[in-house]
Design a protein around this motif. Structure first.
Motif, short mmCIF file in Angstrom:
data_model
loop_
_atom_site.label_atom_id
_atom_site.label_comp_id
_atom_site.label_asym_id
_atom_site.label_seq_id
_atom_site.Cartn_x
_atom_site.Cartn_y
_atom_site.Cartn_z
N THR A 75 0.86 -1.10 0.01
CA THR A 75 0.06 -0.07 -0.18
C THR A 75 0.88 1.45 0.09
O THR A 75 0.64 2.34 -0.36
N ALA A 76 2.13 1.12 0.37
CA ALA A 76 3.08 2.45 0.48
C ALA A 76 4.47 2.11 -0.02
O ALA A 76 4.70 0.80 0.15
N TYR A 77 4.81 3.10 -0.35
CA TYR A 77 6.44 2.92 -0.84
C TYR A 77 7.33 2.58 0.24
O TYR A 77 8.25 1.54 -0.17
N SER A 78 7.15 2.93 1.66
CA SER A 78 7.98 2.46 2.66
C SER A 78 7.63 0.92 2.95
O SER A 78 8.08 0.56 4.14
N ASP A 79 6.62 0.25 2.35
CA ASP A 79 6.34 -0.84 2.77
C ASP A 79 7.59 -1.98 2.35
O ASP A 79 7.56 -3.23 2.35
N VAL A 80 8.53 -1.31 1.42
CA VAL A 80 9.69 -2.08 0.71
C VAL A 80 10.94 -1.65 0.99
O VAL A 80 10.72 -0.16 1.35
N ASP A 81 12.05 -2.26 1.06
CA ASP A 81 13.37 -1.45 1.16
C ASP A 81 13.52 -0.56 0.09
O ASP A 81 13.01 -0.48 -0.80
N VAL A 82 14.54 0.69 0.51
CA VAL A 82 14.90 1.25 -0.76
C VAL A 82 15.79 0.68 -1.64
O VAL A 82 16.36 -0.48 -1.53
N GLY A 83 15.20 1.07 -2.79
CA GLY A 83 15.55 0.47 -4.25
C GLY A 83 14.80 -0.99 -4.69
O GLY A 83 15.19 -1.34 -5.72
N SER A 84 13.92 -1.37 -3.68
CA SER A 84 12.99 -2.39 -4.29
C SER A 84 11.85 -2.06 -4.93
O SER A 84 11.25 -0.94 -4.94
N LEU A 85 11.39 -3.06 -5.76
CA LEU A 85 10.20 -2.97 -6.52
C LEU A 85 8.73 -3.20 -5.61
O LEU A 85 9.07 -3.87 -4.53
N LEU A 86 7.76 -2.51 -6.10
CA LEU A 86 6.45 -2.87 -5.52
C LEU A 86 5.35 -2.53 -6.62
O LEU A 86 5.45 -1.78 -7.48
N SER A 319 15.58 -0.75 6.57
CA SER A 319 15.22 -0.68 5.06
C SER A 319 15.31 0.49 4.25
O SER A 319 15.03 0.74 3.17
N ASN A 320 15.39 1.67 5.07
CA ASN A 320 15.40 3.12 4.58
C ASN A 320 16.86 3.57 4.56
O ASN A 320 17.56 3.36 3.83
N ILE A 321 16.92 4.66 5.64
CA ILE A 321 18.41 5.40 5.67
C ILE A 321 19.46 4.48 6.02
O ILE A 321 20.26 4.80 5.50
N LEU A 322 19.19 3.15 6.65
CA LEU A 322 20.53 2.69 6.77
C LEU A 322 20.96 2.00 5.45
O LEU A 322 22.40 1.76 5.33
N ALA A 323 20.08 1.43 4.75
CA ALA A 323 20.41 1.03 3.35
C ALA A 323 20.92 2.13 2.41
O ALA A 323 21.94 1.64 1.66
N ALA A 324 20.51 3.22 2.72
CA ALA A 324 21.14 4.22 1.74
C ALA A 324 22.30 4.61 1.99
O ALA A 324 23.19 5.07 1.32
N LEU A 325 22.78 4.51 3.56
CA LEU A 325 24.11 4.92 4.07
C LEU A 325 25.00 3.85 3.53
O LEU A 325 26.19 4.10 3.23
N ARG A 326 24.57 2.51 3.46
CA ARG A 326 25.50 1.39 3.11
C ARG A 326 25.76 1.59 1.51
O ARG A 326 26.84 1.49 1.25
N ASP A 327 24.69 1.94 0.86
CA ASP A 327 24.78 2.31 -0.69
C ASP A 327 25.98 3.55 -0.82
O ASP A 327 26.97 3.30 -1.65
N LEU A 328 25.94 4.47 0.05
CA LEU A 328 26.80 5.55 -0.20
C LEU A 328 28.26 5.11 0.30
O LEU A 328 29.20 5.45 -0.53
N ALA A 329 28.30 4.26 1.12
CA ALA A 329 29.58 3.87 1.53
C ALA A 329 30.10 2.61 0.75
O ALA A 329 31.10 2.08 1.18
N GLY A 330 29.41 2.16 -0.07
CA GLY A 330 29.78 1.10 -0.80
C GLY A 330 29.94 0.00 -0.08
O GLY A 330 30.82 -1.15 -0.69
#
Length: 372
Positions: A75-86, A319-330
């Motif tokens: 029902t919402a974008y935040s129902d899945v992890d950053v970068g995931s399909l819905l 699934s949101n901000i920590l996933a983004a930080l990991r992405d930025l940090a490679g």
């Protein structure tokens, strides 16, 4: 005899599930439009999927013109992890059109989808995402009386983590778009804070002009700042890896460098785009992953009453901000951020979007000094 009956029971359950899957029809729709974020709207109402037997938490097979993929029905974008399909049934409202999206990404450009393309939806797995979906369900109201303060209602706060100066950087929900009934409250708060420069991540000049003409418009301080040239309207998407996002963020940060603080960065809710940009700047100024996480999650406490430290709280952060930080940090998914050099990661991203080392140093200087 008991073993025989047990075996028979398992066989009946299996046949029931199999018959449900086989009975599930394939629903075909046409792309009716693509919004500025790259989310793809179909000419199918959410109710059409519900009537066909699909339920939120099901995994759906999505057959596009050139490929097939699987995504949960949520029902919402935040129902899945950053970068995931819905596959989104917005808010669970049967009268809303079904949307294909990537959380914090651009579905249309990634998969080359255009208006008029035909898409088929069928059941991949019944209920396989249900547990994950249930834990992410969030509810809020747009009634001021339901919140303890104007600051909580407007998701307004000063951010002063890491090396950030006092009274120099703020974030909030939109002080100009009153869709969430928070604009006037946010406007009063930014006036009280003495905000001098605003980076609006959500709107363009045309949207701002339309807000100023609305009958319920009551944000005079914001309009005054805009008319004085102290607001930049960037009309950004949400995919922080896209060229459009990065070019507009560069323009916004260069605008900040040319102006005096205190500074405000906002989008509509002050949650996703403002959440990412705030995290980026916090990392640049030496904030820890824990500090960044807590500031990001304060939005979920403010809007939805998510309990700090709960399983739901941790799941949303992961699934949101920590996933983004990991992405930025490679870093790979679920890797520890304790030893990550987030300052270097933020600097690398800012260099990637086109800021020079001198501009990055000036940005640090602008945000470390206390407000006059």
């Amino acid at each position: 005899m008991k073993r025989r009956w047990s075996l028979l029971a398992w066989m009946l359950m299996f046949l029931a599930l199999a018959s449900t899957a086989l009975a599930q029809p394939t629903i075909t729709g046409t792309v009716a439009g693509v919004d500025k974020y790259g989310n793809v709207g179909l000419d199918l109402l959410t109710q059409a999927l519900l009537d066909a037997g699909f339920e939120f938490g099901d995994l759906i097979q999505v057959d596009l013109p050139a490929e097939s993929l699987e995504a949960p029905f949520v029902t919402a974008y935040s129902d899945v992890d950053v970068g995931s399909l819905l596959v989104r049934g917005p808010g669970g409202d049967g009268t809303k059109n079904v949307v294909l999206a990537i959380n914090m990404g651009n579905f249309a450009s990634f998969y080359g989808i255009q208006d008029g393309d035909v898409v088929a939806l069928s059941l991949a797995e019944k209920g396989s995402y249900l547990g994950e979906w249930l834990i992410r369900q969030l509810q809020r109201t747009n009634e001021r009386a339901d919140y303890p303060s104007d600051e909580v209602f407007a998701n307004f706060r000063e951010v002063a983590v890491g090396g950030m100066g006092k009274g120099i950087y703020y974030r909030c929900s939109s002080p100009v778009n009153n869709e969430l009934a928070r604009a006037a409250y946010a406007d009063a708060l930014i006036k009280e804070a003495g905000i001098k420069t605003v980076i609006n991540l959500a709107d363009g000049p045309e949207e701002l002009a339309s807000y100023f003409k609305e009958p319920d418009f009551n944000s005079p301080y914001y309009q005054e700042l805009y008319e004085q040239g102290q607001v930049i309207a960037l009309n950004m998407g949400i995919d922080y890896r896209s060229e459009d996002f990065q070019a507009k963020l560069k323009a916004g940060l260069e605008f900040l460098l040319a102006q005096e603080g205190p500074y405000l960065i906002h989008c509509n809710e002050g949650k996703d785009r403002a959440g990412f940009v705030s995290a980026l700047l916090e990392a640049l100024l030496g904030a820890s992953a824990q500090e960044i996480k807590e500031d990001y999650m304060l939005t979920y406490l403010n809007y939805y009453g998510v309990e700090k430290g709960s399983e739901q709280y941790e799941k949303i952060a992961e699934s949101n901000i920590l996933a983004a930080l990991r992405d930025l940090a490679g870093l790979p998914k679920e890797a520890s951020l304790e030893e990550a050099d987030l300052v270097q990661a933020a600097e690398a991203y800012l260099e990637e979007i086109g800021l020079s080392p001198e501009q990055i140093d000036l940005l640090k200087a602008k945000l470390t000094g206390d407000a006059a």
